[in-house]
Design an enzyme around this catalytic site. Structure first.
Site, short mmCIF file in Angstrom:
data_model
loop_
_atom_site.label_atom_id
_atom_site.label_comp_id
_atom_site.label_asym_id
_atom_site.label_seq_id
_atom_site.Cartn_x
_atom_site.Cartn_y
_atom_site.Cartn_z
N GLU A 282 90.11 6.52 59.71
CA GLU A 282 89.51 6.54 61.05
C GLU A 282 88.26 5.67 61.10
OE1 GLU A 282 90.53 10.28 63.42
OE2 GLU A 282 88.36 10.39 63.30
N HIS A 303 106.68 11.15 39.73
CA HIS A 303 108.13 11.40 39.78
C HIS A 303 108.66 11.26 41.20
CE1 HIS A 303 108.30 12.89 35.56
NE2 HIS A 303 107.01 13.01 35.81
N LYS A 417 96.26 10.36 73.30
CA LYS A 417 95.84 11.44 74.21
C LYS A 417 96.13 11.03 75.65
CE LYS A 417 91.96 12.95 71.35
NZ LYS A 417 90.52 13.02 71.25
O1 PA5 Z 1 85.95 12.14 62.98
C1 PA5 Z 1 86.08 12.49 64.14
O2 PA5 Z 1 85.13 12.41 64.96
C2 PA5 Z 1 87.36 13.09 64.66
O3 PA5 Z 1 88.35 13.11 63.69
C3 PA5 Z 1 87.13 14.49 65.15
O4 PA5 Z 1 86.63 15.27 64.10
C4 PA5 Z 1 88.42 15.13 65.68
O5 PA5 Z 1 89.02 14.30 66.61
C5 PA5 Z 1 88.09 16.47 66.34
O6 PA5 Z 1 87.16 16.31 67.35
P1 PA5 Z 1 86.31 17.50 67.91
O7 PA5 Z 1 85.46 18.04 66.84
O8 PA5 Z 1 85.49 16.91 69.02
O9 PA5 Z 1 87.29 18.53 68.42
#
Ligand code: PA5
Length: 426
Positions: A282, A303, A417
Site C-alpha cells: 500500500e 514444497h 469502493k
Molecule cells: O493503511 C491504511 O491507512 C489502510 O490500510 C487502513 O488501515 C484501512 O483501509 C482501514 O481504514 P480505517 O482504519 O479508516 O477503517
C-alpha cells in the site's frame, strides 16, 4: 541485546558494493525528509517519532483498559481491516505459544464481507462473555462498520443495561462517525494521532490494546521500537540496516526485480508477513510502480512455491528473516533400526536442521539467480516485535521516497469502493 542485522552477501552477485554505496547520499536525503517532515505525505509521518512521544500515561491507560476488558470476559473481538488489524494479528501470532490455550483470546472480525464468517462468529459468541474493540481511523470503513453493527446488536441483546461498557473505540477525533457514536453511546475511546496512517499504527493503541489484553508487555514493545528509532534515525548508511534494506531493494527493482518474497522459517510469523505485505504494497504500489510484496513460510512453502522460486521467471528477490534463538528446541536421537535413515542427525537439534535448511535454500536460490537479503533477529519477544516492526516501517518510508512516491497515501484503494458503492446504490 542483538537487535537486527542485515547480511547482503547473497545480493552482491546482482548489485555491487559500489552501487549500494552510490545510494548513500540520496538515502540520507530521504531519511532527512522523514525526520524533518519535508517529503511527500509529510502530514502522515508522526509515526516516526512516536516511540519517543508515546507517554507513560497512554501506556498505563491502555493496560488499565485491557484489564477492565479481561474482567468482562475471556474473549475480545477486534473489529477492523487493513492497518486497523494486521499489526495486532501479526504480533499476537508471533508471541503466542502454538498450542497453549490462552486464558484471554482475541478474535479478529470486520475484515471481510463474508456472511459465513460473520454469521458463525455471532453464533459462536452467543454463549460467551466478550468485549469489542472497534478500530477505524476514518470511522467509516464498510467491512468494519457492518461487522460492528452486527456485533453491537449481539452485545445489546446480551447486556442491555451496560453493553456500551464492553465497547472500546479506537479512531481519529476528526470527522469520524465512530467518534460521534462513541460520544453518543459513551464508549471508552482511544485516538489514533491524525499524523499516523493505518498501516503505520501498530505501536499505537491499535496494536497495543489487543496486545495488552493478551498480557503482552507493551512497554517492552515500545522500548524495542524506541531503540530502533534511535539507531535508524542516527546511524550512518553502511551501519544502518533500514537504509541498506531500502537502498538494496530499490537497486534490485531498477534491475527488473519487481517481486519481493519475505520469508520466515517459523510458521507463527505468517501473519507478520501479511502485515508487511500491506505495509509495502500500500505504500509503494502506485503510479504504476513498486515491488509486489509476497510472503512465505519455509521450509513449508519450499514444497509449494519453492519450485517457482528456484526455476521460474527471474524477477524475484527474497528477504529472509532468521530468528537466532527459537523459543524451544528438541534433540534428534538414534534409533536401533534407523529405518527412516535419520541416524546421521543423532545429537543434532531440530533448530540446527531448520537453520541448515535456511542456509542451504539461501545458497540454492541465489545460485538460481534470486538475490537474497538476510535479516537476523535475536528471538521471538515483545522487544523484537517492536524493533522489527519499526525497522520495516522506517525502511518503507525511505524506500518509498527512493522510488519517489508518496508512501503514506492509498488513493488506489478508493477505486473498488467507488464501484462497489455504485452497485450498492449508496
Ligand atoms: O493503511 C491504511 O491507512 C489502510 O490500510 C487502513 O488501515 C484501512 O483501509 C482501514 O481504514 P480505517 O482504519 O479508516 O477503517
Amino acid at each position: 541485546m542483538t537487535k537486527l542485522t542485515l547480511d547482503y552477501h547473497y545480493v552482491l552477485p546482482f548489485v555491487s558494493l559500489e552501487e549500494i554505496k552510490s545510494l548513500e547520499e540520496v538515502s540520507n536525503q530521504c531519511r532527512e525528509k522523514l525526520l524533518k517532515k519535508t517529503g511527500k505525505g509529510n502530514d502522515f509521518v508522526d509515526w516516526v517519532k512516536w516511540p519517543q512521544e508515546i507517554t507513560n500515561d497512554e501506556i498505563a491507560k491502555i493496560n488499565a483498559c485491557a484489564h477492565r476488558l479481561q474482567n468482562l470476559g475471556q474473549y475480545l473481538v477486534v473489529c477492523g481491516i487493513g492497518g486497523s488489524y494486521l499489526g495486532a494479528k501479526a504480533g499476537i501470532d508471533m508471541l503466542k505459544d502454538y498450542y497453549r490455550i490462552d486464558e484471554y483470546k482475541v478474535i479478529f472480525s470486520g475484515n471481510s464481507f463474508s456472511s459465513t464468517e460473520n454469521y458463525q462468529l455471532l453464533e459462536f459468541l452467543k454463549d460467551k462473555d466478550f468485549s469489542l474493540v472497534v478500530i477505524s481511523k476514518s470511522g467509516k470503513t464498510t467491512e468494519t462498520a457492518i461487522s460492528f453493527r452486527f456485533l453491537k446488536e449481539l452485545l445489546k441483546e446480551k447486556y442491555p443495561q451496560d453493553y456500551n461498557k464492553r465497547i472500546v473505540a479506537i479512531t481519529s477525533n476528526a470527522n469520524s462517525a465512530l467518534h460521534t457514536m462513541a460520544l453518543n453511546e459513551k464508549y471508552e475511546e482511544f485516538f489514533i494521532p491524525s499524523g499516523i496512517g493505518g498501516r503505520y499504527s501498530v505501536l499505537t493503541a491499535v496494536g497495543l490494546l489487543p496486545f495488552a489484553f493478551k498480557n503482552y508487555d507493551i512497554e517492552m514493545m515500545i522500548k524495542g521500537s524506541r531503540d530502533a528509532y534511535n539507531h535508524f534515525s542516527q546511524d550512518d548508511f553502511l551501519e544502518n540496516e533500514a537504509m541498506l534494506y531500502a537502498a538494496i531493494r530499490n537497486l534490485l527493482y531498477k534491475k527488473n526485480i519487481n517481486i519481493e518474497i519475505l520469508g520466515f522459517y517459523e510458521p507463527k510469523m505468517r501473519n507478520f508477513g501479511e502485515w508487511w505485505k500491506q505495509l509495502y504494497g500500500e505504500s509503494e504500489g502506485k503510479e504504476h510502480q513498486g515491488i509486489f510484496p509476497s510472503s512465505v513460510i519455509y521450509s513449508t512453502d519450499l514444497h509449494s512455491l519453492g519450485q517457482y522460486v528456484q526455476d521460474g521467471r527471474r524477477n524475484i528477490m527474497e528477504t529472509i528473516v532468521n530468528i537466532v534463538h527459537p523459543s524451544n528446541d528438541l534433540t534428534i536421537k538414534n534409533t536401533l533400526d534407523n529405518l527412516d535413515g535419520l541416524n546421521y542427525l543423532n545429537g543434532k537439534s531440530l533448530d540446527f536442521v531448520n537453520k541448515q535448511a535456511m542456509k542451504g535454500t539461501i545458497i540454492a536460490h541465489s545460485e538460481g539467480m534470486v538475490p537474497n537479503i538476510c535479516l537476523t533477529i535475536d528471538d521471538v519477544s515483545e522487544y523484537s516485535f517492536g524493533y522489527m516492526a519499526y525497522f520495516f516501517m522506517f525502511a518503507c518510508g525511505i524506500s518509498g521516497y527512493l522510488l519517489d512516491v508518496n508512501p503514506f497515501d492509498q488513493q488506489g484503494v478508493e477505486a473498488y469502493k467507488n464501484k462497489m458503492f455504485e452497485l450498492l446504490k449508496k
